[in-house]
Enzyme design. Structure first.
Site, mmCIF file in Angstrom:
data_model
loop_
_atom_site.group_PDB
_atom_site.id
_atom_site.type_symbol
_atom_site.label_atom_id
_atom_site.label_comp_id
_atom_site.label_asym_id
_atom_site.label_seq_id
_atom_site.Cartn_x
_atom_site.Cartn_y
_atom_site.Cartn_z
ATOM 1 N N ASN A 9 48.801 45.947 40.937
ATOM 2 C CA ASN A 9 48.218 44.634 41.216
ATOM 3 C C ASN A 9 47.664 44.098 39.899
ATOM 4 O OD1 ASN A 9 46.739 42.445 42.015
ATOM 5 N ND2 ASN A 9 45.282 43.598 43.281
ATOM 6 N N TRP A 10 48.350 43.119 39.361
ATOM 7 C CA TRP A 10 47.962 42.590 38.038
ATOM 8 C C TRP A 10 46.753 41.665 38.116
ATOM 9 C CZ3 TRP A 10 53.374 41.168 35.474
ATOM 10 C CH2 TRP A 10 54.143 42.332 35.388
ATOM 11 N N LYS A 11 46.359 41.292 39.318
ATOM 12 C CA LYS A 11 45.197 40.387 39.512
ATOM 13 C C LYS A 11 45.369 39.136 38.639
ATOM 14 C CE LYS A 11 42.533 44.329 40.954
ATOM 15 N NZ LYS A 11 41.231 44.962 41.132
ATOM 16 N N HIS A 97 43.119 41.755 50.184
ATOM 17 C CA HIS A 97 42.583 42.536 49.060
ATOM 18 C C HIS A 97 41.068 42.346 49.002
ATOM 19 C CE1 HIS A 97 41.534 43.764 45.008
ATOM 20 N NE2 HIS A 97 42.565 44.573 45.109
ATOM 21 N N GLU A 99 39.057 41.669 46.743
ATOM 22 C CA GLU A 99 38.551 40.504 46.006
ATOM 23 C C GLU A 99 38.751 39.219 46.803
ATOM 24 O OE1 GLU A 99 40.705 41.745 42.563
ATOM 25 O OE2 GLU A 99 39.330 43.449 42.532
ATOM 26 N N GLU A 169 41.147 50.851 49.782
ATOM 27 C CA GLU A 169 40.513 50.622 48.484
ATOM 28 C C GLU A 169 39.005 50.509 48.686
ATOM 29 O OE1 GLU A 169 43.409 48.762 45.462
ATOM 30 O OE2 GLU A 169 42.658 47.134 46.685
ATOM 31 N N GLY A 175 37.773 48.814 39.800
ATOM 32 C CA GLY A 175 37.417 48.288 38.484
ATOM 33 C C GLY A 175 36.131 48.871 37.926
ATOM 34 N N SER A 215 40.327 52.441 40.646
ATOM 35 C CA SER A 215 40.245 53.211 39.401
ATOM 36 C C SER A 215 41.260 54.357 39.343
ATOM 37 C CB SER A 215 38.816 53.713 39.157
ATOM 38 O OG SER A 215 37.938 52.612 39.029
ATOM 39 N N GLY A 236 45.197 48.817 39.806
ATOM 40 C CA GLY A 236 44.787 47.568 39.168
ATOM 41 C C GLY A 236 44.905 47.674 37.658
ATOM 42 N N GLY A 237 43.773 47.911 36.991
ATOM 43 C CA GLY A 237 43.715 47.911 35.527
ATOM 44 C C GLY A 237 44.811 48.716 34.848
HETATM 45 P P1 13P Z 1 41.449 49.117 39.607
HETATM 46 O O1 13P Z 1 42.600 50.092 39.568
HETATM 47 O O2 13P Z 1 41.357 48.257 38.390
HETATM 48 O O3 13P Z 1 40.176 49.776 40.005
HETATM 49 O O4 13P Z 1 41.803 48.078 40.805
HETATM 50 C C1 13P Z 1 42.170 48.562 42.029
HETATM 51 C C2 13P Z 1 42.668 47.438 42.860
HETATM 52 O O5 13P Z 1 41.916 46.595 43.294
HETATM 53 C C3 13P Z 1 44.112 47.359 43.106
HETATM 54 O O6 13P Z 1 44.406 46.400 44.071
#
Ligand code: 13P
Length: 253
Positions: A9-11, A97, A99, A169, A175, A215, A236-237
């Site tokens: 997920n590149w956000k 998600h 967020e 999640e 994050g 993470s 994510g990251g």
């Molecule tokens: P991180 O891997 O950056 O913690 O993000 C997880 C996430 O929200 C994937 O959708």
């Protein structure tokens, strides 16, 4: 046996050139890992979907969106329909998600409409669930995840369920560098599978893939994937670095 499923997920990251380069590097570095052993998807920002689709064409890496609106078309300024996402090459769509839930303010009812719209539109939804840190500290994890599962999947028939992936999640792990321990992840994944068995059937529950997200890094991916009910990862990251993402993919097979 459930086939591992790793999604990135590149956000709200990358730019048009960077997105294409990242996709190209992932395709190149995965080599033939993805062919039969693992499903892989990347979820870039909406505006780069089409360019990334080009970079992924004729590769086994699939495209996903980070969200989808539930209406089919019309006066919904700023929103994107399932048909539009299919049209630019998406296979998957994240729904709910954390967020979207906690930054944008989406409620379970809206997320449920999105899951329905994604399935009807021929996309494969990834329904995200997970508790806040206060909820974990007050022993409400099971209650929160149960509510998100029941409301998020309301009205979805057993026949439609195989289209759906669940992503657990924990919000406190996203994050933050605070990964859930493999045991904490397994405990909630087992609860989710039990919920699926109760809502649908044991057989269906055994088929559905449940990803862990929060993470995930190259050095914790294998240990998380070793848990019985962890079938994939939503990254994510670490999905923004081709090296890290591909290491995670390879650690998952
Ligand atoms: P991180 O891997 O950056 O913690 O993000 C997880 C996430 O929200 C994937 O959708």
């Amino acid at each position: 046996m459930r086939k591992p499923f790793i999604a990135g997920n590149w956000k709200m990251n990358t730019d048009s050139r960077g997105a294409v380069k990242l996709a190209e590097s992932i395709v190149r570095d995965c080599g033939d890992t993805t062919d039969s052993k693992v499903d892989v998807a990347v979820c870039p920002p909406f505006v780069y979907l089409q360019a990334v689709a080009g970079a992924l064409s004729s590769s086994p890496v699939a495209l996903g969106s980070q969200d989808v609106y539930f209406e089919q078309k019309g006066a919904f300024t700023g929103e994107i329909s399932a048909a539009m996402l299919k049209d630019v090459g998406c296979t998957y769509a994240l729904c709910g998600h954390s967020e979207r839930r906690h930054v944008i303010g989406e409620a379970d009812e809206l997320i449920n409409k999105k899951v329905h719209a994604a399935v009807s539109g021929g996309l494969l939804p990834i329904l995200c669930v997970g508790e806040l840190i206060e909820e974990r500290k007050t022993n409400k994890t099971a209650e929160v995840v149960t509510r998100q599962m029941k409301k998020g999947l309301a009205g979805i028939s057993e026949a439609k369920m195989p289209a759906i992936t669940i992503a657990y999640e924990p919000v406190w792990a996203i994050g933050t560098g605070l990964t859930a321990t493999p045991q904490q992840a397994q405990e909630v994944h087992a609860l989710i599978r039990k919920l699926l068995a109760g809502m649908f059937s044991e057989k269906l529950a055994e088929e559905i893939r449940i990803q862990y997200g929060g993470s995930v890094k190259p050095d914790n991916a294998a240990e998380l994937m070793n848990q019985q009910d962890v079938d994939g990862l939503l990254v994510g990251g670490a999905s923004l670095k081709a090296d890290d993402f591909v290491t995670i993919i390879k650690a998952s097979v």
